[in-house]
Design a protein around this motif. Structure first.
Motif, PDB file in Angstrom:
ATOM      1  N   GLN A  20       0.828  -1.195   0.000  1.00 35.76           N
ATOM      2  CA  GLN A  20       0.000   0.000   0.000  1.00 35.76           C
ATOM      3  C   GLN A  20       0.871   1.257   0.000  1.00 35.76           C
ATOM      4  N   PHE A  21       1.943   1.219   0.795  1.00 33.94           N
ATOM      5  CA  PHE A  21       2.826   2.382   0.892  1.00 33.94           C
ATOM      6  C   PHE A  21       3.439   2.725  -0.458  1.00 33.94           C
ATOM      7  N   PHE A  22       3.997   1.733  -1.142  1.00 29.18           N
ATOM      8  CA  PHE A  22       4.653   2.010  -2.427  1.00 29.18           C
ATOM      9  C   PHE A  22       3.632   2.443  -3.484  1.00 29.18           C
ATOM     10  N   GLY A  23       2.422   1.887  -3.408  1.00 32.65           N
ATOM     11  CA  GLY A  23       1.378   2.340  -4.322  1.00 32.65           C
ATOM     12  C   GLY A  23       1.006   3.792  -4.070  1.00 32.65           C
ATOM     13  N   ASP A  24       0.855   4.144  -2.796  1.00 30.16           N
ATOM     14  CA  ASP A  24       0.534   5.534  -2.440  1.00 30.16           C
ATOM     15  C   ASP A  24       1.677   6.479  -2.814  1.00 30.16           C
ATOM     16  N   LEU A  25       2.916   6.003  -2.653  1.00 32.75           N
ATOM     17  CA  LEU A  25       4.079   6.829  -2.996  1.00 32.75           C
ATOM     18  C   LEU A  25       4.102   7.132  -4.490  1.00 32.75           C
ATOM     19  N   LEU A  26       3.870   6.111  -5.317  1.00 30.97           N
ATOM     20  CA  LEU A  26       3.858   6.315  -6.763  1.00 30.97           C
ATOM     21  C   LEU A  26       2.730   7.263  -7.163  1.00 30.97           C
ATOM     22  N   ASP A  27       1.567   7.112  -6.536  1.00 32.66           N
ATOM     23  CA  ASP A  27       0.454   8.029  -6.804  1.00 32.66           C
ATOM     24  C   ASP A  27       0.840   9.461  -6.438  1.00 32.66           C
ATOM     25  N   HIS A  28       1.545   9.610  -5.317  1.00 33.94           N
ATOM     26  CA  HIS A  28       1.931  10.933  -4.838  1.00 33.94           C
ATOM     27  C   HIS A  28       2.909  11.594  -5.814  1.00 33.94           C
ATOM     28  N   VAL A  29       3.861  10.809  -6.293  1.00 37.16           N
ATOM     29  CA  VAL A  29       4.828  11.339  -7.269  1.00 37.16           C
ATOM     30  C   VAL A  29       4.104  11.788  -8.531  1.00 37.16           C
ATOM     31  N   TYR A  30       3.200  10.955  -9.019  1.00 33.68           N
ATOM     32  CA  TYR A  30       2.452  11.278 -10.239  1.00 33.68           C
ATOM     33  C   TYR A  30       1.591  12.528 -10.050  1.00 33.68           C
ATOM     34  N   LEU A  31       0.853  12.577  -8.949  1.00 34.77           N
ATOM     35  CA  LEU A  31      -0.078  13.678  -8.723  1.00 34.77           C
ATOM     36  C   LEU A  31       0.619  15.005  -8.419  1.00 34.77           C
ATOM     37  N   SER A  32       1.861  14.954  -7.993  1.00 33.11           N
ATOM     38  CA  SER A  32       2.563  16.198  -7.671  1.00 33.11           C
ATOM     39  C   SER A  32       3.464  16.682  -8.800  1.00 33.11           C
ATOM     40  N   LEU A  33       4.091  15.766  -9.548  1.00 27.71           N
ATOM     41  CA  LEU A  33       5.058  16.178 -10.565  1.00 27.71           C
ATOM     42  C   LEU A  33       4.418  16.488 -11.917  1.00 27.71           C
ATOM     43  N   VAL A  93      -7.236  16.516  -8.946  1.00 27.71           N
ATOM     44  CA  VAL A  93      -6.043  16.979  -8.235  1.00 27.71           C
ATOM     45  C   VAL A  93      -5.025  17.538  -9.219  1.00 27.71           C
ATOM     46  N   ILE A  94      -4.871  16.872 -10.363  1.00 26.74           N
ATOM     47  CA  ILE A  94      -3.907  17.335 -11.360  1.00 26.74           C
ATOM     48  C   ILE A  94      -4.282  18.718 -11.879  1.00 26.74           C
ATOM     49  N   VAL A  95      -5.560  18.908 -12.185  1.00 28.25           N
ATOM     50  CA  VAL A  95      -6.003  20.217 -12.686  1.00 28.25           C
ATOM     51  C   VAL A  95      -5.839  21.291 -11.618  1.00 28.25           C
ATOM     52  N   ALA A  96      -6.244  20.969 -10.396  1.00 23.23           N
ATOM     53  CA  ALA A  96      -6.152  21.955  -9.310  1.00 23.23           C
ATOM     54  C   ALA A  96      -4.697  22.347  -9.058  1.00 23.23           C
ATOM     55  N   LEU A  97      -3.814  21.383  -8.988  1.00 15.58           N
ATOM     56  CA  LEU A  97      -2.415  21.692  -8.703  1.00 15.58           C
ATOM     57  C   LEU A  97      -1.727  22.347  -9.897  1.00 15.58           C
ATOM     58  N   THR A  98      -2.194  22.057 -11.100  1.00 14.79           N
ATOM     59  CA  THR A  98      -1.673  22.769 -12.271  1.00 14.79           C
ATOM     60  C   THR A  98      -2.027  24.251 -12.183  1.00 14.79           C
ATOM     61  N   VAL A  99      -3.257  24.528 -11.759  1.00 14.90           N
ATOM     62  CA  VAL A  99      -3.676  25.924 -11.570  1.00 14.90           C
ATOM     63  C   VAL A  99      -2.815  26.600 -10.515  1.00 14.90           C
ATOM     64  N   TYR A 100      -2.625  25.926  -9.388  1.00 14.48           N
ATOM     65  CA  TYR A 100      -1.803  26.493  -8.313  1.00 14.48           C
ATOM     66  C   TYR A 100      -0.357  26.710  -8.774  1.00 14.48           C
ATOM     67  N   THR A 101       0.194  25.725  -9.481  1.00 11.45           N
ATOM     68  CA  THR A 101       1.578  25.837  -9.926  1.00 11.45           C
ATOM     69  C   THR A 101       1.748  27.003 -10.893  1.00 11.45           C
ATOM     70  N   ALA A 102       0.849  27.087 -11.863  1.00  8.68           N
ATOM     71  CA  ALA A 102       0.927  28.190 -12.824  1.00  8.68           C
ATOM     72  C   ALA A 102       0.797  29.531 -12.119  1.00  8.68           C
ATOM     73  N   ALA A 103      -0.156  29.615 -11.174  1.00  8.59           N
ATOM     74  CA  ALA A 103      -0.353  30.865 -10.441  1.00  8.59           C
ATOM     75  C   ALA A 103       0.874  31.228  -9.616  1.00  8.59           C
ATOM     76  N   LEU A 104       1.494  30.218  -9.018  1.00  7.53           N
ATOM     77  CA  LEU A 104       2.673  30.455  -8.184  1.00  7.53           C
ATOM     78  C   LEU A 104       3.894  30.857  -9.010  1.00  7.53           C
ATOM     79  N   LEU A 105       3.981  30.344 -10.235  1.00  9.79           N
ATOM     80  CA  LEU A 105       5.192  30.546 -11.038  1.00  9.79           C
ATOM     81  C   LEU A 105       5.137  31.752 -11.974  1.00  9.79           C
ATOM     82  N   VAL A 106       3.980  32.364 -12.128  1.00 14.45           N
ATOM     83  CA  VAL A 106       3.882  33.498 -13.047  1.00 14.45           C
ATOM     84  C   VAL A 106       4.850  34.608 -12.654  1.00 14.45           C
TER      85      VAL A 106
END
Length: 227
Positions: A20-33, A93-106
């Motif tokens: 479960q841990f490694f599955g959650d870790l891979l999901d976390h990497v995907y959803l954040s990067l 989550v991907i769309v929301a964090l993409t919005v946050y990332t773009a807003a933060l990096l402008v």
């Protein structure tokens, strides 16, 4: 303390828990990067427009500030209604964090482009570089040292915010937090916290190395200055 470490050992000793841990870790990497890359591309394109046109720059700064003030959990819940996805889809989550990332990096993108020496831009223009080519071949590479600092902040922000998505049922290391709190079981919480910190540290180190690879002239200048 001894009881806690014994409990932690039993938790990590379970094959199901490790899976479960490694599955959650891979999901976390995907959803954040993935949002980090998408948000960076959007911010660079928007920053290029804002750097060329003063009116666009003002609008971008206002909009980016407003977007970043929206609570993450609220954005995770609202996005399905906007894009037509299901509430538990990871795309929210991907769309929301993409919005946050773009807003933060402008702003960092604009600052990075502003830091490019004007005489270098003038020289590129004088030898025939068109605006788009000049941006990709001259301005963007020279802005990497300044821009990299903003990307490092955005990466840590994304890795942290992905955990919030677990509250609405998406994956990632945040699942360990919610599972631990619901069962009053501290081992998965501790594992989740440590793994999140280590992931943020590793990603930050990778970004530093990537910056060094992309800016070899910066290392040469630093070495020359030290001599």
């Amino acid at each position: 303390m001894g009881d806690f470490f014994a409990e932690l050992g039993r938790y990590l000793g379970s094959a199901n828990n490790r899976s479960q841990f490694f599955g959650d870790l891979l999901d976390h990497v995907y959803l954040s990067l993935v949002p980090l890359v998408l948000g960076l591309v959007i911010a660079v394109l928007a920053g290029w427009l804002g750097h060329r046109f003063a009116a666009v720059r003002s609008v971008l700064l206002v909009v980016s500030n407003l977007l970043y003030t929206i609570p993450s959990l609220a954005l995770f819940v609202v996005i399905p209604g906007i894009i037509g996805s299901k509430i538990l889809d990871s795309v929210n989550v991907i769309v929301a964090l993409t919005v946050y990332t773009a807003a933060l990096l402008v702003r960092p993108v604009l600052d990075a482009l502003d830091a490019v020496p004007p005489h270098v831009v003038a020289a590129a223009t004088a030898i025939g570089y068109k605006p788009a080519r000049r941006f990709l071949a001259v301005e963007l590479p020279l802005s990497v040292p300044v821009l990299a600092a903003g990307v490092r902040v955005a990466s840590v922000s994304n890795i942290s915010l992905v955990s919030v998505g677990a509250l609405i049922g998406t994956g990632g290391l945040g699942v360990l937090f919610t599972d631990g709190f619901q069962r009053e079981y501290f081992s998965p919480i501790v594992v989740g916290i440590v793994a999140t910190l280590l992931l943020a540290l590793i990603v930050d180190l990778v970004l530093v190395q990537l910056r060094n690879v992309l800016t070899p002239w910066d290392r040469v200048a630093t070495t020359a200055g030290a001599k």
